[in-house]
Scaffold this motif. Structure first.
Motif, short mmCIF file in Angstrom:
data_model
loop_
_atom_site.label_atom_id
_atom_site.label_comp_id
_atom_site.label_asym_id
_atom_site.label_seq_id
_atom_site.Cartn_x
_atom_site.Cartn_y
_atom_site.Cartn_z
N LEU A 545 23.02 42.86 28.42
CA LEU A 545 23.51 44.13 27.88
C LEU A 545 23.45 45.23 28.94
O LEU A 545 24.32 46.11 28.99
N PHE A 546 22.44 45.17 29.80
CA PHE A 546 22.36 46.11 30.92
C PHE A 546 23.58 45.97 31.83
O PHE A 546 24.20 46.96 32.23
N ARG A 578 30.27 49.13 20.09
CA ARG A 578 31.38 49.98 20.54
C ARG A 578 31.71 49.72 22.01
O ARG A 578 32.87 49.67 22.41
N SER A 579 30.66 49.48 22.82
CA SER A 579 30.88 49.20 24.25
C SER A 579 31.66 47.91 24.44
O SER A 579 32.59 47.84 25.24
N LEU A 580 31.29 46.87 23.68
CA LEU A 580 31.98 45.59 23.81
C LEU A 580 33.42 45.69 23.34
O LEU A 580 34.34 45.15 23.96
N ARG A 581 33.63 46.43 22.22
CA ARG A 581 34.99 46.59 21.71
C ARG A 581 35.86 47.33 22.71
O ARG A 581 37.03 46.99 22.91
N THR A 582 35.29 48.31 23.40
CA THR A 582 36.03 49.04 24.44
C THR A 582 36.45 48.11 25.57
O THR A 582 37.59 48.14 26.05
N LEU A 583 35.53 47.26 25.99
CA LEU A 583 35.84 46.31 27.08
C LEU A 583 36.93 45.33 26.65
O LEU A 583 37.87 45.05 27.40
#
Length: 613
Positions: A545-546, A578-583
């Protein structure tokens, strides 16, 4: 001309006339490395020369394709007094030492970084150092020739033998090496796919003092008494991948080593090994390093009065007991970096270790639970700044102190006078805040939360991108270790071995001992591409995750074209952040499949991404 040293490296020289070097009769050191000098050029340029005093010749990084009698410029009397020859990173495949037969007093021969597959030996009576590292040798080179009633030792004076980073898998010839190289003191066979070490494998190497077998490539079988020796002083043993060296009885493997002073073990599963039993016969140890070995508990280290360095970094140790270290009266360095230690107490070590000004500590990168119980340690660090790396000791819990240095731990609340006063001040404070209005309270609350968030995430900033046009790696691979089987059997096989891209894997390419976060950032900075191998294992890993956060910062910085996602499986909805969905919405990606047509399209997309500049 009295010139003794001549350095002409990296001068783009392609030709040297026959008489250019003739006046240099006093020359002792000549460096012609990193030019464009072929065998034929060297042969012609030295053909007219007479005897000289030249002792050292460096012709590394030149297009020298063979070491043989063809265009053999070594037979010229100009080279007869050579003591040291360096031919690194040439393109030599076959090596015939007969070509050097006239150089009778050669002391050092460095042929590292070539492509040598076979060697025809020759008797060098004075050779002391032979470096054949970073070649393509499959077998240990012949060191002597045995006939019915006689034996010819090719290198009777050899002391240092470098064979690291070749393709050597069989070590049966170690006994022969021992009987031939009676003066050998140092042997390095690291970074080789060695498959087994038999009983008493090095017992014939009667003068061997240093044996390096670290970073081995692949599984190995170790027999009892494999390293038995009455002269060995330093042993470096380990594998590049955890799991390839486990299930052995290290108590018997290390039983007959009474003179061993330095022992380094790396990437060996010692989770079920009793350290006291394993080290029982090694009473003369001065340096003990057990790194990345899954050690959970430390049994009492008794009977080591000479031990000065104790390194148990990158293990699973959670708690320390002073009884384990009572016998370490001569220790100077104690390192437990990157374990699972949450607290340090005065009873963790004997008093003489805490009080001695000569002992250095390293407990960095442990998940400390910060509270009043660590106040004494905070004060101890302030008094002993030269004995520890205090700024690297970070809190993991509680949440508000996450990633903050223990040196700045606020312990004022540990000294509050009474619960009554605490309650009184709490009520007064609540009334005061209420009077100033709810709006001001909410603004202060969000300001505080924002401050904590910024402090907590300050390490996640993407490092400045490498400005150079050449990168050390073609791609950095972010993955969870539980997906290692797919990484090694599919990704490495296809990308590295078939298409010759160079990938960076944290288990293989990051050398233990440095600060892990800094090393990850350096490797990403030195990689042309950034691949994230997504799975449920990946999303459940804090380090992964980092690295995902680093990828998001790269995307926000306009470097999305360097990112690529590989989905090994369907990701559980609980991990869809949200970070993964953005990627997923912004970065090119491909889904792994076992369908033949889908698999062909998958690799086509991955290779297309790797080909892009």
């Amino acid at each position: 001309m009295n010139l003794s040293n001549l350095l002409m490296f990296k001068c783009k020289i392609i030709e040297i006339s026959k008489f250019a070097l003739k006046p240099l009769s006093s020359l002792e050191f000549l460096d012609l490395s990193r030019n464009w000098l072929y065998n034929t050029v060297l042969f012609e340029s030295t053909s007219e020369l007479g005897l000289s005093n030249i002792k050292v010749l460096n012709i590394s990084d030149n297009p020298i394709y063979e070491l043989s009698d063809k265009f053999n410029f070594w037979k010229n009397v100009w080279f007869r007094n050579l003591r040291e020859i360096i031919i690194q990173r040439g393109d030599i495949k076959k090596c015939d030492f007969h070509a050097l037969s006239r150089i009778e007093k050669l002391r050092k021969l460095d042929l590292s970084g070539n492509r040598i597959e076979t060697i025809s030996p020759y008797n060098f009576s004075y050779l002391e150092i032979l470096d054949l590292s970073n070649n393509k040798l499959v077998l240990l080179p012949d060191t002597c020739s045995k006939k019915m009633f006689s034996q010819t030792n090719f290198y009777p004076a050899l002391k240092v033998f470098h064979l690291q980073n070749n393709r050597i898998s069989f070590t049966l010839a170690l006994n022969i090496i021992g009987s031939c190289l009676k003066n050998l003191t140092t042997l390095d066979i690291s970074f080789n796919p060695i498959r087994m070490m038999f009983y008493f494998a090095i017992v014939n190497c009667t003068n061997l003092e240093i044996l390096r077998m670290d970073h081995l490539l692949g599984p190995i079988e170790l027999y009892d008494f494999a390293f038995a020796s009455f002269n060995l002083k330093e042993l470096y043993l380990g594998n590049n991948v955890m799991g390839y060296m486990e299930g052995f009885n290290f108590t018997t493997i290390l039983m007959f080593n009474p003179t061993l002073l330095v022992l380094h073990l790396t990437n060996i599963d010692l989770s079920h090994v009793n350290l006291t039993s394993m080290l029982f016969n090694l009473e003369n140890l001065t340096e003990l390093s057990i790194v990345h070995c899954k050690v959970e508990n430390i049994s009492p280290l008794l009977g080591f009065p000479l031990l000065s360095v104790l390194n148990l970094s990158f293990n699973y140790i959670q708690k320390l007991d002073s009884r384990s270290f009572q016998g370490l009266t001569n220790v100077k360095l104690v390192s437990f970096q990157s374990n699972r230690i949450t607290s340090l107490e005065q009873s963790s070590f004997p008093n003489f270790i805490w009080e001695s000004s000569e002992i250095i500590f390293d407990f960095s990168s442990n998940p400390f639970d910060c509270g009043c119980h660590l106040e004494w340690f905070k004060e101890w660090m302030k008094r002993n700044k030269n004995r520890t790396f205090g700024h690297l000791y970070k809190c993991n819990t509680p949440k508000e102190w996450n990633n903050q240095s223990i040196l700045y731990l606020d312990t004022r609340e540990c000294h509050m006078p009474s619960q009554f006063l605490i309650l009184s001040f709490t009520i007064i404070g609540f009334i005061s805040l209420f009077i100033f209005s709810i709006i001001i309270v909410r603004r202060l609350r969000w300001y505080s939360k924002c401050y904590i968030y910024d402090r907590k995430n300050k390490k996640l900033l993407m490092p400045p991108r490498n400005n150079q046009t050449e990168f050390l790696y073609d791609g950095f691979v972010s993955y969870n270790t539980r997906d290692r089987k797919w990484i090694m059997s599919e990704l490495i096989e296809k990308i590295e071995r078939k298409h010759e891209y160079k990938l960076c894997l944290h288990e293989r390419d990051i050398i233990p001992g440095e600060i892990y976060v800094d090393e990850i950032l350096k490797c990403i900075d030195c990689s042309r591409k950034f691949l994230l191998i997504l799975s449920n294992n990946f999303m459940d890993d804090q380090w992964c995750l980092f690295e995902t956060e680093i990828a998001n910062h790269a995307l926000a910085s306009g470097k999305g074209d360097t990112l690529f996602l590989i989905l090994l499986e369907d990701i559980n909805s609980q991990y869809i952040t949200r970070s993964l969905r953005t990627l997923l919405n912004s970065v090119a990606h491909a889904e792994w499949t076992t369908n033949k047509s889908g698999l062909k399209l998958f690799w086509k997309n991955v290779l297309k991404f790797m080909d892009e500049t």
